[in-house]
Design a protein around this motif. Structure first.
Motif, PDB file in Angstrom:
ATOM      1  N   ASP A 131      -5.858   2.126   2.502  1.00 20.57           N
ATOM      2  CA  ASP A 131      -5.674   3.333   3.301  1.00 20.57           C
ATOM      3  C   ASP A 131      -6.912   3.543   4.172  1.00 20.57           C
ATOM      4  O   ASP A 131      -7.841   2.723   4.160  1.00 20.57           O
ATOM      5  CB  ASP A 131      -5.359   4.547   2.415  1.00 20.57           C
ATOM      6  CG  ASP A 131      -6.482   4.896   1.445  1.00 20.57           C
ATOM      7  OD1 ASP A 131      -7.655   4.598   1.724  1.00 20.57           O
ATOM      8  OD2 ASP A 131      -6.168   5.505   0.399  1.00 20.57           O
ATOM      9  N   LEU A 158       9.829   1.626   3.070  1.00 25.47           N
ATOM     10  CA  LEU A 158       8.463   1.472   3.549  1.00 25.47           C
ATOM     11  C   LEU A 158       7.982   0.116   3.074  1.00 25.47           C
ATOM     12  O   LEU A 158       8.099  -0.207   1.887  1.00 25.47           O
ATOM     13  CB  LEU A 158       7.559   2.572   2.974  1.00 25.47           C
ATOM     14  CG  LEU A 158       6.054   2.387   3.128  1.00 25.47           C
ATOM     15  CD1 LEU A 158       5.642   2.407   4.597  1.00 25.47           C
ATOM     16  CD2 LEU A 158       5.307   3.467   2.351  1.00 25.47           C
ATOM     17  N   GLU A 216       4.178  -8.604  -0.141  1.00 30.05           N
ATOM     18  CA  GLU A 216       4.452  -7.230   0.276  1.00 30.05           C
ATOM     19  C   GLU A 216       4.999  -6.403  -0.879  1.00 30.05           C
ATOM     20  O   GLU A 216       5.493  -6.932  -1.868  1.00 30.05           O
ATOM     21  CB  GLU A 216       5.443  -7.201   1.439  1.00 30.05           C
ATOM     22  CG  GLU A 216       6.824  -7.702   1.077  1.00 30.05           C
ATOM     23  CD  GLU A 216       7.772  -7.779   2.253  1.00 30.05           C
ATOM     24  OE1 GLU A 216       8.981  -7.585   2.024  1.00 30.05           O
ATOM     25  OE2 GLU A 216       7.331  -8.033   3.376  1.00 30.05           O
ATOM     26  N   SER A 244       7.633  -3.074  -1.382  1.00 25.48           N
ATOM     27  CA  SER A 244       8.629  -2.222  -0.730  1.00 25.48           C
ATOM     28  C   SER A 244       8.760  -0.932  -1.522  1.00 25.48           C
ATOM     29  O   SER A 244       8.797  -0.953  -2.751  1.00 25.48           O
ATOM     30  CB  SER A 244       9.995  -2.914  -0.689  1.00 25.48           C
ATOM     31  OG  SER A 244       9.925  -4.102   0.048  1.00 25.48           O
ATOM     32  N   PHE A 302      -2.664   6.217   6.364  1.00 25.41           N
ATOM     33  CA  PHE A 302      -2.416   4.804   6.075  1.00 25.41           C
ATOM     34  C   PHE A 302      -1.454   4.238   7.110  1.00 25.41           C
ATOM     35  O   PHE A 302      -0.876   4.967   7.907  1.00 25.41           O
ATOM     36  CB  PHE A 302      -1.871   4.612   4.652  1.00 25.41           C
ATOM     37  CG  PHE A 302      -0.417   4.991   4.486  1.00 25.41           C
ATOM     38  CD1 PHE A 302       0.564   4.017   4.414  1.00 25.41           C
ATOM     39  CD2 PHE A 302      -0.029   6.320   4.393  1.00 25.41           C
ATOM     40  CE1 PHE A 302       1.903   4.358   4.250  1.00 25.41           C
ATOM     41  CE2 PHE A 302       1.296   6.669   4.229  1.00 25.41           C
ATOM     42  CZ  PHE A 302       2.264   5.688   4.158  1.00 25.41           C
ATOM     43  N   TRP A 303      -1.314   2.912   7.093  1.00 26.81           N
ATOM     44  CA  TRP A 303      -0.446   2.236   8.043  1.00 26.81           C
ATOM     45  C   TRP A 303       0.561   1.379   7.287  1.00 26.81           C
ATOM     46  O   TRP A 303       0.231   0.755   6.279  1.00 26.81           O
ATOM     47  CB  TRP A 303      -1.276   1.349   8.970  1.00 26.81           C
ATOM     48  CG  TRP A 303      -2.237   2.154   9.789  1.00 26.81           C
ATOM     49  CD1 TRP A 303      -2.030   2.659  11.037  1.00 26.81           C
ATOM     50  CD2 TRP A 303      -3.541   2.583   9.406  1.00 26.81           C
ATOM     51  NE1 TRP A 303      -3.127   3.376  11.447  1.00 26.81           N
ATOM     52  CE2 TRP A 303      -4.073   3.354  10.462  1.00 26.81           C
ATOM     53  CE3 TRP A 303      -4.316   2.424   8.267  1.00 26.81           C
ATOM     54  CZ2 TRP A 303      -5.325   3.921  10.425  1.00 26.81           C
ATOM     55  CZ3 TRP A 303      -5.574   2.998   8.227  1.00 26.81           C
ATOM     56  CH2 TRP A 303      -6.066   3.732   9.300  1.00 26.81           C
ATOM     57  N   GLY A 304       1.795   1.374   7.773  1.00 27.74           N
ATOM     58  CA  GLY A 304       2.862   0.584   7.170  1.00 27.74           C
ATOM     59  C   GLY A 304       4.061   0.616   8.092  1.00 27.74           C
ATOM     60  O   GLY A 304       4.001   1.170   9.195  1.00 27.74           O
ATOM     61  N   THR A 305       5.152   0.048   7.646  1.00 28.86           N
ATOM     62  CA  THR A 305       6.381   0.011   8.437  1.00 28.86           C
ATOM     63  C   THR A 305       7.483   0.721   7.672  1.00 28.86           C
ATOM     64  O   THR A 305       7.781   0.349   6.538  1.00 28.86           O
ATOM     65  CB  THR A 305       6.800  -1.448   8.712  1.00 28.86           C
ATOM     66  OG1 THR A 305       5.731  -2.107   9.391  1.00 28.86           O
ATOM     67  CG2 THR A 305       8.057  -1.502   9.542  1.00 28.86           C
ATOM     68  N   ASN A 333       7.817  -4.411  -6.263  1.00 30.27           N
ATOM     69  CA  ASN A 333       6.600  -5.157  -5.957  1.00 30.27           C
ATOM     70  C   ASN A 333       6.629  -6.603  -6.445  1.00 30.27           C
ATOM     71  O   ASN A 333       5.602  -7.193  -6.710  1.00 30.27           O
ATOM     72  CB  ASN A 333       5.373  -4.428  -6.517  1.00 30.27           C
ATOM     73  CG  ASN A 333       5.463  -4.205  -8.007  1.00 30.27           C
ATOM     74  OD1 ASN A 333       6.375  -4.686  -8.653  1.00 30.27           O
ATOM     75  ND2 ASN A 333       4.512  -3.474  -8.549  1.00 30.27           N
ATOM     76  N   LEU A 366       4.704  -2.404   2.814  1.00 33.73           N
ATOM     77  CA  LEU A 366       3.249  -2.517   2.883  1.00 33.73           C
ATOM     78  C   LEU A 366       2.836  -3.916   2.458  1.00 33.73           C
ATOM     79  O   LEU A 366       3.433  -4.495   1.544  1.00 33.73           O
ATOM     80  CB  LEU A 366       2.573  -1.524   1.948  1.00 33.73           C
ATOM     81  CG  LEU A 366       2.774  -0.041   2.221  1.00 33.73           C
ATOM     82  CD1 LEU A 366       2.087   0.783   1.138  1.00 33.73           C
ATOM     83  CD2 LEU A 366       2.214   0.319   3.583  1.00 33.73           C
ATOM     84  N   LEU A 405      -3.992   0.639  -1.580  1.00 35.18           N
ATOM     85  CA  LEU A 405      -2.847   1.536  -1.468  1.00 35.18           C
ATOM     86  C   LEU A 405      -1.773   1.173  -2.477  1.00 35.18           C
ATOM     87  O   LEU A 405      -1.187   0.095  -2.423  1.00 35.18           O
ATOM     88  CB  LEU A 405      -2.298   1.457  -0.044  1.00 35.18           C
ATOM     89  CG  LEU A 405      -1.302   2.484   0.395  1.00 35.18           C
ATOM     90  CD1 LEU A 405      -1.813   3.896   0.180  1.00 35.18           C
ATOM     91  CD2 LEU A 405      -0.991   2.300   1.869  1.00 35.18           C
ATOM     92  N   ALA A 438      -2.851  -3.718   0.603  1.00 33.95           N
ATOM     93  CA  ALA A 438      -3.122  -2.907   1.793  1.00 33.95           C
ATOM     94  C   ALA A 438      -4.082  -1.794   1.412  1.00 33.95           C
ATOM     95  O   ALA A 438      -4.121  -1.341   0.264  1.00 33.95           O
ATOM     96  CB  ALA A 438      -1.823  -2.329   2.343  1.00 33.95           C
TER      97      ALA A 438
END
Length: 158
Positions: free
Chosen positions: A96, A88, A143, A145, A61-64, A138, A90, A102, A94
């Motif tokens: 995966d 994190l 987003e 967190s 998956f992708w996130g920061t 949430n 997202l 996700l 989002a």
């Protein structure tokens, strides 16, 4: 990044110094070691008496992820230490790499830099993960967190 979450429990087994499972056995009158087997002829492992947590197959998956948490953010999570925690971020809804929405549960493990190691039973070794989800926020419109506990310090790979 990769994530995995708890999917169940299985009996834990005693292991030797190499990490190999030990099996139920006895020494015969001839001094030879004989192993007990089940109905299918497979050796019976020695159970440790403890249950082992099983994790799902890791999914990309992708996130920061940021470990540069500010004091106000830390207070929102009820913490006063930034040393062993990260966040994190997202996007809402989002997905995966499998196309699934996700939503990481508490206790999910995340690998960012570390290699995903596997247990002999085929389950990912949760101790090889970099982070564990310890909190979820949430309420934001766009987003979600996740409060992450750092499980091991790893050098950033380029």
């Amino acid at each position: 990044m990769w994530y995995s979450y708890q999917v169940g429990k299985a009996p834990g087994y005693l292991r030797d110094e190499n990490g190999d499972i030990q099996y139920e056995s006895y020494v015969g009158a001839d001094g030879e070691v004989y192993f007990y087997t089940d109905d299918e002829g497979k050796k019976i492992p020695k159970e440790s008496g403890e249950m082992e947590v099983l994790y799902s197959n890791p999914v990309k998956f992708w996130g920061t992820i940021t470990s540069q948490l500010k004091n106000a953010v830390m207070r929102a999570w009820g913490s006063d230490s930034t040393n062993n925690y990260a966040t994190l971020i997202l996007a809402k809804h989002a997905k995966d790499s499998d196309g699934n929405e996700l939503s990481l549960p508490f206790g999910a493990r995340i690998w960012l830099h570390s290699e995903i190691k596997m247990k002999p039973n085929g389950s990912p070794d949760e101790n090889s993960a970099d982070y564990q989800v310890s909190g979820i926020m949430n309420e934001a419109l766009n987003e979600t967190s996740y409060y992450l506990q750092v499980l091991q310090q790893s050098e950033e790979k380029t």
